[in-house]
Design a protein around this motif. Structure first.
Motif, PDB file in Angstrom:
ATOM      1  N   CYS A 185       0.853  -1.190   0.000  1.00  0.00           N
ATOM      2  CA  CYS A 185       0.000   0.000   0.000  1.00  0.00           C
ATOM      3  C   CYS A 185       0.890   1.241   0.000  1.00  0.00           C
ATOM      4  CB  CYS A 185      -0.912   0.008   1.225  1.00  0.00           C
ATOM      5  SG  CYS A 185      -1.819   1.548   1.409  1.00  0.00           S
ATOM      6  N   CYS A 199      -0.092   3.306   3.601  1.00  0.00           N
ATOM      7  CA  CYS A 199       0.239   2.820   4.948  1.00  0.00           C
ATOM      8  C   CYS A 199       1.346   1.769   4.928  1.00  0.00           C
ATOM      9  CB  CYS A 199      -1.001   2.287   5.657  1.00  0.00           C
ATOM     10  SG  CYS A 199      -1.576   0.695   5.054  1.00  0.00           S
ATOM     11  N   CYS A 243      -6.632  -0.916  -0.354  1.00  0.00           N
ATOM     12  CA  CYS A 243      -5.925  -1.477   0.788  1.00  0.00           C
ATOM     13  C   CYS A 243      -6.955  -1.876   1.854  1.00  0.00           C
ATOM     14  CB  CYS A 243      -4.957  -0.434   1.345  1.00  0.00           C
ATOM     15  SG  CYS A 243      -4.219  -0.919   2.907  1.00  0.00           S
ATOM     16  N   CYS A 253      -6.257   0.586   5.276  1.00  0.00           N
ATOM     17  CA  CYS A 253      -6.550   2.019   5.337  1.00  0.00           C
ATOM     18  C   CYS A 253      -7.530   2.466   4.253  1.00  0.00           C
ATOM     19  CB  CYS A 253      -5.261   2.836   5.267  1.00  0.00           C
ATOM     20  SG  CYS A 253      -4.480   2.860   3.650  1.00  0.00           S
ATOM     21  N   HIS A 294      -7.081   2.934   1.267  1.00  0.00           N
ATOM     22  CA  HIS A 294      -6.462   3.751   0.220  1.00  0.00           C
ATOM     23  C   HIS A 294      -6.649   3.075  -1.133  1.00  0.00           C
ATOM     24  CE1 HIS A 294      -3.616   6.438  -1.757  1.00  0.00           C
ATOM     25  NE2 HIS A 294      -2.993   5.382  -2.240  1.00  0.00           N
TER      26      HIS A 294
HETATM   27 ZN   LIG Z   1      -3.013   1.096   3.261  1.00  0.00          ZN
END
Ligand SMILES: [Zn+2]
Length: 323
Positions: A46, A49, A65, A68, A70
């Motif tokens: 990721c 993170c 992800c 998080c 994302h």
């Molecule tokens: Zn992440």
């Protein structure tokens, strides 16, 4: 040569022929999958993170992800970021320019790919040149010739005037470093444009290009003083008058300079703005340092591998010519 961790294999890691290329990269999704594999060779990470895990796949190449949330794509944050050109066209462009021994001009690329505009081809080439600099590349070592030379460029902003033809040529100073192999032959090279051939301009280039411990061969210019203090061996050839031709005392630099000048005049018709020259130099060095590579597919692979770790650059930044 810049040594890879694990040597990629033709036919498995990269296509070896044009027919194979067409077969592998038949769709946008196939191109995206390939970029994903290149970018996250050691498993998906990721970008936000740093989690390495099973990401969730969404439509249109989006990855999410699980930790998080994302969202990422294989192209975001690379030179392909927000491109309006299809990845298939990018891939074809990369295949084409790496399979041509001397590269291609923007006009040549526009024609072969049938691109709508010259600017698109020109900007693609410039983005790819940004990817031709290998990060953390191994410095030159052993015996290294270093010398400055002038390159002639055609000034497109000052076209041939009615008065005379001389006004359209600009001379720019570059410094060239060439690894000299034993008993003969050249290894890798580095080239940079400099303002003046003085110590303040040459020393940073040498530090960025040549590994301490190498023996640098220079002319007798005081610009090459104190090399020993920086950990280099130093051999000087002092010229007395003009009875030692340059190609005899500095054969490596002389040869590279003439190949470079021919490439600028031939492939690019001399039409390189001084402010853009550094990027052309990067392409020339990339090609020269891989000139013995037997597989053109490998060159395609290497350039693409670097393209996914090269930060995006806007069109505005490409066209802005620094002074
Ligand atoms: Zn992440």
């Amino acid at each position: 040569m810049d040594t890879p961790v694990k040597a990629p294999f033709g036919g498995t890691d990269f296509p070896t022929t044009w027919v194979q290329f067409l077969d592998w990269f038949h769709s946008e999704q196939a191109c995206r999958d390939y970029l994903e594999k290149l970018r996250w060779a050691n498993g998906l990470t990721c970008p936000k993170c740093g989690l390495i895990s099973q990401v969730e796949r969404m439509s249109r190449g989006r990855l999410i992800c699980p930790a998080c949330r994302h969202q990422a794509t294989a192209t975001a944050g690379t030179i392909f970021d927000k491109t309006r050109t299809e990845l298939r066209v990018w891939f074809a462009a990369i295949w084409y320019i790496t399979s041509q021994k001397h590269g291609v001009s923007a006009l040549g690329l526009q024609r072969v790919l049938g691109l709508g505009s010259y600017e698109t081809a020109w900007a693609m080439l410039h983005r790819l040149r940004r990817a031709m600099v290998v990060p953390d590349r191994e410095l030159l070592h052993g015996k290294v010739e270093v010398d400055e030379t002038y390159l002639a460029l055609t000034d497109r902003q000052n076209p041939i005037s009615a008065v005379g033809r001389k006004s359209n040529t600009t001379k720019v100073l570059v410094v060239i470093a060439v690894e000299m192999l034993h008993p003969k032959g050249f290894g890798r090279i580095r080239i940079r444009q400099i303002n003046r051939g003085d110590y303040e301009n040459l020393m940073p280039f040498i530090r960025a290009s040549v590994r301490p411990g190498a023996v640098i061969h220079s002319d007798g210019s005081p610009s090459y003083k104190n090399l020993e203090d920086s950990g280099y061996g130093h051999r000087r050839t002092v010229y007395f008058g003009s009875d030692t031709p340059a190609h005899e005392s500095m054969p490596g630099v002389h040869r590279v300079a003439s190949l470079l000048q021919r490439w600028i005049m031939g492939t690019h018709h001399g039409a390189v703005q001084p402010g853009q020259l550094d990027y052309y130099l990067d392409e020339f060095v990339f090609r020269f340092n891989r000139r013995t590579s037997r597989s053109r597919g490998l060159l395609f692979y290497r350039l693409l591998q670097q393209a996914v770790i090269t930060k995006p650059v806007t069109y505005g930044r490409i066209v802005e010519v620094p002074k």
